[in-house]
Design a protein around this motif. Structure first.
Motif, PDB file in Angstrom:
ATOM      1  N   ASP A 104       0.847  -1.186   0.000  1.00 13.39           N
ATOM      2  CA  ASP A 104       0.000   0.000   0.000  1.00 13.39           C
ATOM      3  C   ASP A 104       0.890   1.247   0.000  1.00 13.39           C
ATOM      4  N   VAL A 105       0.610   2.150  -0.927  1.00 14.11           N
ATOM      5  CA  VAL A 105       1.424   3.357  -1.079  1.00 14.11           C
ATOM      6  C   VAL A 105       0.522   4.580  -0.990  1.00 14.11           C
ATOM      7  N   ASP A 106       0.928   5.544  -0.187  1.00  9.64           N
ATOM      8  CA  ASP A 106       0.223   6.825  -0.073  1.00  9.64           C
ATOM      9  C   ASP A 106       1.144   7.938  -0.563  1.00  9.64           C
ATOM     10  N   LEU A 107       0.657   8.696  -1.545  1.00  6.36           N
ATOM     11  CA  LEU A 107       1.386   9.860  -2.039  1.00  6.36           C
ATOM     12  C   LEU A 107       0.614  11.117  -1.649  1.00  6.36           C
ATOM     13  N   VAL A 108       1.305  12.066  -1.072  1.00  5.77           N
ATOM     14  CA  VAL A 108       0.698  13.342  -0.691  1.00  5.77           C
ATOM     15  C   VAL A 108       1.289  14.424  -1.586  1.00  5.77           C
ATOM     16  N   VAL A 109       0.413  15.081  -2.357  1.00  6.22           N
ATOM     17  CA  VAL A 109       0.838  16.126  -3.286  1.00  6.22           C
ATOM     18  C   VAL A 109       0.252  17.452  -2.817  1.00  6.22           C
ATOM     19  N   ASP A 110       1.117  18.418  -2.579  1.00  2.00           N
ATOM     20  CA  ASP A 110       0.663  19.739  -2.147  1.00  2.00           C
ATOM     21  C   ASP A 110       0.188  20.503  -3.383  1.00  2.00           C
ATOM     22  N   THR A 124      -3.998   7.184  -2.616  1.00  3.94           N
ATOM     23  CA  THR A 124      -3.736   5.863  -2.056  1.00  3.94           C
ATOM     24  C   THR A 124      -3.759   4.809  -3.158  1.00  3.94           C
ATOM     25  N   PHE A 125      -2.719   3.986  -3.192  1.00  2.89           N
ATOM     26  CA  PHE A 125      -2.612   2.902  -4.165  1.00  2.89           C
ATOM     27  C   PHE A 125      -2.547   1.583  -3.397  1.00  2.89           C
ATOM     28  N   LYS A 126      -3.526   0.723  -3.642  1.00  6.89           N
ATOM     29  CA  LYS A 126      -3.635  -0.532  -2.913  1.00  6.89           C
ATOM     30  C   LYS A 126      -2.714  -1.602  -3.508  1.00  6.89           C
ATOM     31  N   LYS A 127      -2.261  -2.467  -2.650  1.00  6.61           N
ATOM     32  CA  LYS A 127      -1.366  -3.553  -3.047  1.00  6.61           C
ATOM     33  C   LYS A 127      -2.038  -4.470  -4.067  1.00  6.61           C
ATOM     34  N   ASP A 128      -1.274  -4.842  -5.090  1.00  7.05           N
ATOM     35  CA  ASP A 128      -1.682  -5.800  -6.127  1.00  7.05           C
ATOM     36  C   ASP A 128      -2.852  -5.317  -6.984  1.00  7.05           C
ATOM     37  N   VAL A 129      -3.145  -4.035  -6.948  1.00 12.17           N
ATOM     38  CA  VAL A 129      -4.215  -3.471  -7.782  1.00 12.17           C
ATOM     39  C   VAL A 129      -3.572  -2.651  -8.901  1.00 12.17           C
ATOM     40  N   SER A 165       5.338  13.804  -1.112  1.00  9.22           N
ATOM     41  CA  SER A 165       5.895  12.899  -0.106  1.00  9.22           C
ATOM     42  C   SER A 165       5.231  11.538  -0.263  1.00  9.22           C
ATOM     43  N   ALA A 166       5.930  10.481   0.173  1.00  9.78           N
ATOM     44  CA  ALA A 166       5.436   9.117  -0.040  1.00  9.78           C
ATOM     45  C   ALA A 166       5.644   8.272   1.204  1.00  9.78           C
ATOM     46  N   ILE A 167       4.624   7.454   1.499  1.00 10.59           N
ATOM     47  CA  ILE A 167       4.677   6.522   2.630  1.00 10.59           C
ATOM     48  C   ILE A 167       4.174   5.165   2.150  1.00 10.59           C
ATOM     49  N   GLY A 168       4.898   4.114   2.496  1.00 10.23           N
ATOM     50  CA  GLY A 168       4.493   2.754   2.160  1.00 10.23           C
ATOM     51  C   GLY A 168       4.107   1.977   3.407  1.00 10.23           C
ATOM     52  N   THR A 169       3.189   1.023   3.243  1.00  7.41           N
ATOM     53  CA  THR A 169       2.751   0.181   4.355  1.00  7.41           C
ATOM     54  C   THR A 169       3.312  -1.224   4.164  1.00  7.41           C
ATOM     55  N   LEU A 170       4.107  -1.671   5.125  1.00  2.47           N
ATOM     56  CA  LEU A 170       4.737  -2.986   5.048  1.00  2.47           C
ATOM     57  C   LEU A 170       3.733  -4.086   5.375  1.00  2.47           C
ATOM     58  N   GLU A 171       4.148  -5.347   5.181  1.00  2.00           N
ATOM     59  CA  GLU A 171       3.252  -6.478   5.418  1.00  2.00           C
ATOM     60  C   GLU A 171       2.833  -6.586   6.880  1.00  2.00           C
ATOM     61  N   ASN A 172       3.699  -6.157   7.796  1.00  2.00           N
ATOM     62  CA  ASN A 172       3.354  -6.221   9.216  1.00  2.00           C
ATOM     63  C   ASN A 172       2.511  -5.040   9.673  1.00  2.00           C
ATOM     64  N   GLY A 173       2.172  -4.165   8.727  1.00  2.32           N
ATOM     65  CA  GLY A 173       1.329  -3.020   9.063  1.00  2.32           C
ATOM     66  C   GLY A 173       2.089  -1.762   9.400  1.00  2.32           C
ATOM     67  N   ASP A 174       3.396  -1.867   9.563  1.00  4.95           N
ATOM     68  CA  ASP A 174       4.185  -0.669   9.853  1.00  4.95           C
ATOM     69  C   ASP A 174       4.293   0.202   8.603  1.00  4.95           C
ATOM     70  N   GLN A 175       4.354   1.501   8.838  1.00  5.75           N
ATOM     71  CA  GLN A 175       4.510   2.452   7.740  1.00  5.75           C
ATOM     72  C   GLN A 175       5.926   3.009   7.731  1.00  5.75           C
ATOM     73  N   ALA A 176       6.445   3.215   6.530  1.00  3.57           N
ATOM     74  CA  ALA A 176       7.799   3.752   6.376  1.00  3.57           C
ATOM     75  C   ALA A 176       7.839   4.629   5.134  1.00  3.57           C
TER      76      ALA A 176
END
Length: 335
Positions: A104-110, A124-129, A165-176
């Motif tokens: 899961d990827v979140d991009l924030v555009v000002d 928001t871009f969902k995994k495998d979609v 800016s970009a944030i990804g969600t890992l398989e364990n649910g943590d965001q980085a």
């Protein structure tokens, strides 16, 4: 036979020696020189800067292909298209015209106006979609210069900033945060030339330059922290400036020619014929058509209107009226 050839050569030399042909040749050479000059691509460091940033960036990154698709000088806004382009399978997979996120990827555009489904500036871009890019509307960079006004047409210039800016969600649910790298993907757009520079998220007025190694390190640090800021400069193309110059010269020529003709008619040096009256009126209307030929449809009241168009229109109108009055009052000339 030789005598005839000699006469033909003499006639050709005589024709070429006339001022008309000399002027024509001079104008042709000057025009070809201008066309060659404006067709040259300006030498800059954009490609070298991109190559160096690519070599310094992490391989596990998400590239952002940013494209300016339109500029609205009256509103001071631009339309942009952003296509996320993963460079690592850990982030996603590339398709021909899109991509498939591997997380899961979140991009924030000002931006001024976003187009995300949630009605915000977060995409928001969902995994495998399978997905693609998105369009945004961006505002001018704060602190724009005096030339960021359509009144300066065709010398107006606009700067647009796109912080992402970009944030990804890992398989364990943590965001980085994701490693980013924005790249220019702009094609030619009507009347404008677009160029991109890499600014800093913390200070967009500080840009990455080849002669400033520290700026590369600062930009890479921000990219690796999931932050990027791209600044796009929009200026009128050389072809637009050339066409506007030709139109203004035609306006000046029309004003001068009708002024000379009117003076000759009013002073009695030339007869006030109906054809001269028609010609003066036609020049007045032709100026209106010339104004409509300016590329980009600039609004009425720009600087060149005040200097060239309005005076030419007033002078040709007054001259047309003077020719009309002279034609009506004087009876010693036959039309």
């Amino acid at each position: 036979m030789s005598y005839r050839i000699q006469k033909e050569v003499e006639e050709s030399v005589k024709i070429l020696s006339t001022r008309f042909f000399q002027t024509f040749i001079l104008i042709t050479v000057a025009y070809l020189g201008i066309v060659v000059a404006i067709s040259q691509s300006p030498a800059d460091d954009a490609a070298a800067i991109d190559d160096k940033l690519i070599s310094m960036s992490s391989d596990n990154r998400l590239e952002l292909l940013v494209q300016i698709t339109g500029v609205n000088p009256l509103e001071g806004t631009a339309n942009a298209r952003v296509l996320p382009w993963p460079n690592s399978d850990d982030i996603g997979y590339r398709l021909k015209s899109g991509w498939v996120p591997d997380q899961d990827v979140d991009l924030v555009v000002d931006s001024v106006i976003g187009a995300s489904n949630g009605g915000s500036n977060t995409y928001t871009f969902k995994k495998d979609v399978p997905t693609g890019g998105f369009d945004v509307q961006i505002d001018e960079q704060p602190g724009a210069g005096a030339r960021s006004d359509v009144g300066w047409y065709p010398l107006d210039k606009y700067n647009f900033e796109i912080p992402i800016s970009a944030i990804g969600t890992l398989e364990n649910g943590d965001q980085a945060t994701l490693n980013l790298l924005p790249l220019d993907y702009t094609k030619k757009i009507d009347t404008f030339e677009i160029s991109m520079v890499h600014g800093l998220w913390s200070d967009a007025f500080t840009t990455v330059k080849m002669d400033d190694p520290k700026s590369f390190d600062l930009a890479i640090d921000e990219f690796n922290n999931g932050q990027s800021s791209s600044v796009f400069e929009a200026v009128r193309s050389n072809s637009t400036k050339l066409l506007v110059t030709i139109i203004l010269l035609l306006m000046i020529t029309a004003m001068i020619s009708v002024t000379i003709m009117t003076y000759m008619v009013v002073s009695g040096s030339r007869p006030p014929t109906l054809s001269s009256l028609t010609w003066a009126a036609a020049l007045t209307y032709s100026l209106i058509s010339l104004r409509g030929l300016m590329p980009g449809s600039p609004p009425i009241g720009i600087f060149v209107d005040k200097i060239f168009y309005f005076p030419s229109l007033i002078v040709t109108l007054v001259c047309s009226l003077w020719v009309l009055v002279t034609w009506v009052r004087r009876e010693d000339f036959q039309s």
